[in-house]
Motif scaffolding. Structure first.
Motif, PDB file in Angstrom:
ATOM      1  N   ILE A   1      -6.428  11.110  15.591  1.00 45.35           N
ATOM      2  CA  ILE A   1      -5.821  11.137  16.927  1.00 45.35           C
ATOM      3  C   ILE A   1      -5.611   9.700  17.376  1.00 45.35           C
ATOM      4  N   ILE A   2      -4.387   9.361  17.734  1.00 46.47           N
ATOM      5  CA  ILE A   2      -4.129   8.009  18.246  1.00 46.47           C
ATOM      6  C   ILE A   2      -4.086   8.095  19.761  1.00 46.47           C
ATOM      7  N   GLY A   3      -5.027   7.404  20.420  1.00 49.80           N
ATOM      8  CA  GLY A   3      -5.092   7.409  21.883  1.00 49.80           C
ATOM      9  C   GLY A   3      -6.315   8.143  22.398  1.00 49.80           C
ATOM     10  N   GLY A   4      -7.178   7.380  23.083  1.00 55.50           N
ATOM     11  CA  GLY A   4      -8.401   7.967  23.658  1.00 55.50           C
ATOM     12  C   GLY A   4      -8.277   8.110  25.160  1.00 55.50           C
ATOM     13  N   GLY A   5      -7.132   8.662  25.627  1.00 55.17           N
ATOM     14  CA  GLY A   5      -6.979   9.042  27.039  1.00 55.17           C
ATOM     15  C   GLY A   5      -7.437  10.490  27.196  1.00 55.17           C
ATOM     16  N   PRO A   6      -7.171  11.107  28.343  1.00 54.53           N
ATOM     17  CA  PRO A   6      -7.618  12.490  28.564  1.00 54.53           C
ATOM     18  C   PRO A   6      -7.116  13.462  27.487  1.00 54.53           C
ATOM     19  N   ALA A   7      -5.847  13.343  27.059  1.00 57.07           N
ATOM     20  CA  ALA A   7      -5.291  14.297  26.083  1.00 57.07           C
ATOM     21  C   ALA A   7      -6.010  14.178  24.739  1.00 57.07           C
ATOM     22  N   GLY A   8      -6.111  12.950  24.219  1.00 52.58           N
ATOM     23  CA  GLY A   8      -6.694  12.744  22.896  1.00 52.58           C
ATOM     24  C   GLY A   8      -8.169  13.118  22.849  1.00 52.58           C
ATOM     25  N   LEU A   9      -8.925  12.693  23.866  1.00 50.86           N
ATOM     26  CA  LEU A   9     -10.379  12.961  23.863  1.00 50.86           C
ATOM     27  C   LEU A   9     -10.658  14.459  24.003  1.00 50.86           C
ATOM     28  N   TYR A  10      -9.892  15.108  24.888  1.00 45.44           N
ATOM     29  CA  TYR A  10     -10.184  16.529  25.122  1.00 45.44           C
ATOM     30  C   TYR A  10      -9.814  17.358  23.888  1.00 45.44           C
ATOM     31  N   PHE A  11      -8.695  17.046  23.263  1.00 48.04           N
ATOM     32  CA  PHE A  11      -8.318  17.780  22.055  1.00 48.04           C
ATOM     33  C   PHE A  11      -9.363  17.539  20.954  1.00 48.04           C
ATOM     34  N   ALA A  12      -9.820  16.290  20.833  1.00 48.82           N
ATOM     35  CA  ALA A  12     -10.819  15.956  19.810  1.00 48.82           C
ATOM     36  C   ALA A  12     -12.084  16.797  19.993  1.00 48.82           C
ATOM     37  N   LEU A  13     -12.569  16.851  21.223  1.00 48.33           N
ATOM     38  CA  LEU A  13     -13.851  17.549  21.424  1.00 48.33           C
ATOM     39  C   LEU A  13     -13.686  19.058  21.244  1.00 48.33           C
ATOM     40  N   LEU A  14     -12.521  19.595  21.620  1.00 50.90           N
ATOM     41  CA  LEU A  14     -12.327  21.048  21.461  1.00 50.90           C
ATOM     42  C   LEU A  14     -12.264  21.435  19.989  1.00 50.90           C
ATOM     43  N   MET A  15     -11.564  20.634  19.176  1.00 50.78           N
ATOM     44  CA  MET A  15     -11.434  20.960  17.750  1.00 50.78           C
ATOM     45  C   MET A  15     -12.792  20.858  17.066  1.00 50.78           C
ATOM     46  N   LYS A  16     -13.540  19.830  17.410  1.00 51.27           N
ATOM     47  CA  LYS A  16     -14.843  19.610  16.777  1.00 51.27           C
ATOM     48  C   LYS A  16     -15.834  20.699  17.197  1.00 51.27           C
ATOM     49  N   LYS A  17     -15.715  21.099  18.469  1.00 48.13           N
ATOM     50  CA  LYS A  17     -16.617  22.129  18.980  1.00 48.13           C
ATOM     51  C   LYS A  17     -16.339  23.469  18.289  1.00 48.13           C
ATOM     52  N   SER A  18     -15.068  23.794  18.079  1.00 48.09           N
ATOM     53  CA  SER A  18     -14.784  25.112  17.495  1.00 48.09           C
ATOM     54  C   SER A  18     -15.054  25.138  15.995  1.00 48.09           C
ATOM     55  N   ASP A  19     -15.036  23.968  15.332  1.00 44.50           N
ATOM     56  CA  ASP A  19     -15.415  23.930  13.924  1.00 44.50           C
ATOM     57  C   ASP A  19     -16.007  22.563  13.582  1.00 44.50           C
ATOM     58  N   PRO A  20     -17.331  22.449  13.562  1.00 47.74           N
ATOM     59  CA  PRO A  20     -17.982  21.152  13.316  1.00 47.74           C
ATOM     60  C   PRO A  20     -17.637  20.571  11.939  1.00 47.74           C
ATOM     61  N   ALA A  21     -17.063  21.408  11.056  1.00 46.30           N
ATOM     62  CA  ALA A  21     -16.691  20.877   9.729  1.00 46.30           C
ATOM     63  C   ALA A  21     -15.442  19.996   9.798  1.00 46.30           C
ATOM     64  N   HIS A  22     -14.661  20.119  10.853  1.00 47.97           N
ATOM     65  CA  HIS A  22     -13.489  19.233  10.992  1.00 47.97           C
ATOM     66  C   HIS A  22     -13.971  17.786  11.064  1.00 47.97           C
ATOM     67  N   VAL A  23     -13.204  16.895  10.421  1.00 45.10           N
ATOM     68  CA  VAL A  23     -13.494  15.456  10.558  1.00 45.10           C
ATOM     69  C   VAL A  23     -12.475  14.910  11.564  1.00 45.10           C
ATOM     70  N   VAL A  24     -12.956  14.556  12.770  1.00 48.66           N
ATOM     71  CA  VAL A  24     -12.026  14.178  13.838  1.00 48.66           C
ATOM     72  C   VAL A  24     -12.254  12.716  14.219  1.00 48.66           C
ATOM     73  N   THR A  25     -11.199  11.915  14.133  1.00 48.48           N
ATOM     74  CA  THR A  25     -11.308  10.489  14.465  1.00 48.48           C
ATOM     75  C   THR A  25     -10.316  10.152  15.573  1.00 48.48           C
ATOM     76  N   VAL A  26     -10.809   9.440  16.603  1.00 55.61           N
ATOM     77  CA  VAL A  26      -9.926   8.987  17.688  1.00 55.61           C
ATOM     78  C   VAL A  26      -9.813   7.472  17.607  1.00 55.61           C
ATOM     79  N   TYR A  27      -8.593   6.961  17.558  1.00 57.02           N
ATOM     80  CA  TYR A  27      -8.332   5.517  17.527  1.00 57.02           C
ATOM     81  C   TYR A  27      -7.847   5.081  18.904  1.00 57.02           C
TER      82      TYR A  27
END
Ligand SMILES: Cc1cc2nc3c(=O)[nH]c(=O)nc-3n(C[C@H](O)[C@H](O)[C@H](O)COP(=O)(O)OP(=O)(O)OC[C@H]3O[C@@H](n4cnc5c(N)ncnc54)[C@H](O)[C@@H]3O)c2cc1C
Length: 375
Positions: free
Chosen positions: A5-31
């Protein structure tokens, strides 16, 4: 799935946490190019509807956000130094920096890899190493520019100038203040976002801006000038700058929302004029919508197509309302001859989402006063 994910504003951070929460096996990186504590601006606002989505989607961050909220239900319109209050408009405000800290903290808890002070210039290399690349990189999106021939963006720069300040003067409710000066008409959009501070955005048309001489005015002189225009409203309090500069609002649209396994989110994808206070709301709701499209095991191509199918009509409706609102502010001078009650009525119904009946339900007293004034 590997998600960049490029961009740690509200959109990027919220999408990151939702994806990781629904499947901890996802590897999620925010730049994110900035440090965790640095941000532009002051406070942002949400409607009640957004809050209910946040509650359903991630109760933990919802609780932290609402713990820090300032809430109100009034819009105050100040014209000719007279205040008209319209009730029944429930909104909540929070400092943007606090919102980002809450989302960053939640991302850390869920083990999202947050990489601050990391500017992404080469989008294609990041795209090659992941299953999904999200361009949540704001209004000047690098991702959108890098693949512009596929997204086919349409950017329209609007005429009015605006500048975003803070102030210790507390505006209880969304306060829209208008003053006609020798240079022209100035409008301020202000609301309190914590116990000690308010956001204070000043807007004017380009002719007013020229006549006031802002082109050659220093940052400090600009602040003093505007504090002078709104002296009575600020009750002697100063305007505070946070790298505050005059800008023109840019209306962003994209013909296509995704390309291969790349998708845009939030301001990178669309903007809506700040006078309807929905940029952060739309960014978070985008994240919720995109996350939902991945539930039930959809592959990336199907999920991105579904995201565009379900979300685009909603965004287009918002953008249409926001457009009506920004056009009203661009022509504010045409309404200044009205006395305060009809002026407030025109302002409240500007986006065409609120009409007479709707206002009557929200605030019968306001409508009674408006009618009694022979409007
Ligand atoms: C004057 C003004 C007033 C506003 N008032 C309100 C309001 O009252 N209520 C409201 O809800 N919204 C408001 N907004 C809108 C709101 O600020 C945005 O709509 C919202 O922040 C969009 O979120 P986002 O995550 O899409 O983008 P952003 O918040 O812009 O986040 C994008 C992030 O990407 C990072 N980034 C960009 N490029 C790169 C790169 N190449 N590499 C790494 N990182 C990168 C940026 O540093 C940034 O942190 C206002 C905006 C303005 C300008």
């Amino acid at each position: 799935m590997r998600i960049n994910i490029i961009g740690g504003g509200p959109a990027g951070l919220y999408f990151a946490l939702l994806m990781k929460k629904s499947d901890p096996a996802h590897v999620v990186t925010v730049y994110e190019r900035n440090a965790p504590g640095s941000t532009f601006g002051w406070g942002v606002v949400f409607s009640d509807k957004t809050l209910s989505y946040l509650k359903e989607t991630d109760e933990a961050s919802y609780r932290s956000i609402t713990d820090r909220f300032e809430m109100w239900d009034n819009v105050d319109v100040v014209h000719r130094d007279e205040k008209v209050t319209i009730r029944g408009n429930r909104f909540s405000g929070i400092a943007r920096i606090e919102l980002l800290h809450i989302l960053q903290e939640r991302c850390r808890e869920l083990e999202v890899d947050l990489r601050f002070q990391t500017e992404v210039a080469d989008t294609e290399s990041l795209a090659r190493e992941c299953d999904l690349l999200v361009g949540a990189d704001g209004i000047n999106s690098t991702v959108r520019q890098a693949y512009s021939e596929f997204f086919e963006p349409d950017l329209s720069i609007r005429a009015n100038k605006y500048i975003w300040y803070g102030t210790p003067q507390l505006f209880h409710g969304l306060t829209l203040t208008f003053h006609e000066t020798q240079a022209g008409v100035f409008a301020a959009h202000s609301y309190k976002f914590n116990r000690t501070m308010s956001t204070f955005i000043v807007e004017c048309d380009p002719q007013t801006w020229e006549r006031a001489g802002f082109a050659s005015m220093s940052e400090e002189a600009t602040r003093d000038y505007l504090a002078g225009v709104f002296q009575r409203d600020l009750h002697g309090h100063e305007l505070l700058s946070n790298n505050s500069k005059w800008i023109n609002f840019v209306n962003v649209r994209n013909k296509h929302w995704s390309h291969r396994h790349l998708v845009l989110l939030g301001d990178a994808l669309h903007t809506a004029h700040f006078s309807i206070g929905s940029g952060t709301k739309l960014a978070l709701e985008d994240a919720i919508a995109l996350h939902q499209c991945f539930q039930g095991g959809a592959d990336v191509g199907a999920a991105l197509a579904e995201f565009e199918r379900v979300r685009k009509p909603i965004i287009e409706e918002y953008q249409a309302a926001a457009h009506e609102s920004l056009v009203w502010f661009e022509h504010a001078r045409d309404y200044m001859h009205l006395s305060p009650l009809p002026f407030a009525y025109k302002l409240m119904t500007r986006s065409k989402r609120i009409d007479y009946e709707n206002l009557k339900r929200r605030d019968p007293e306001f409508i009674a006063a408006y009618e009694a004034a022979g409007s």
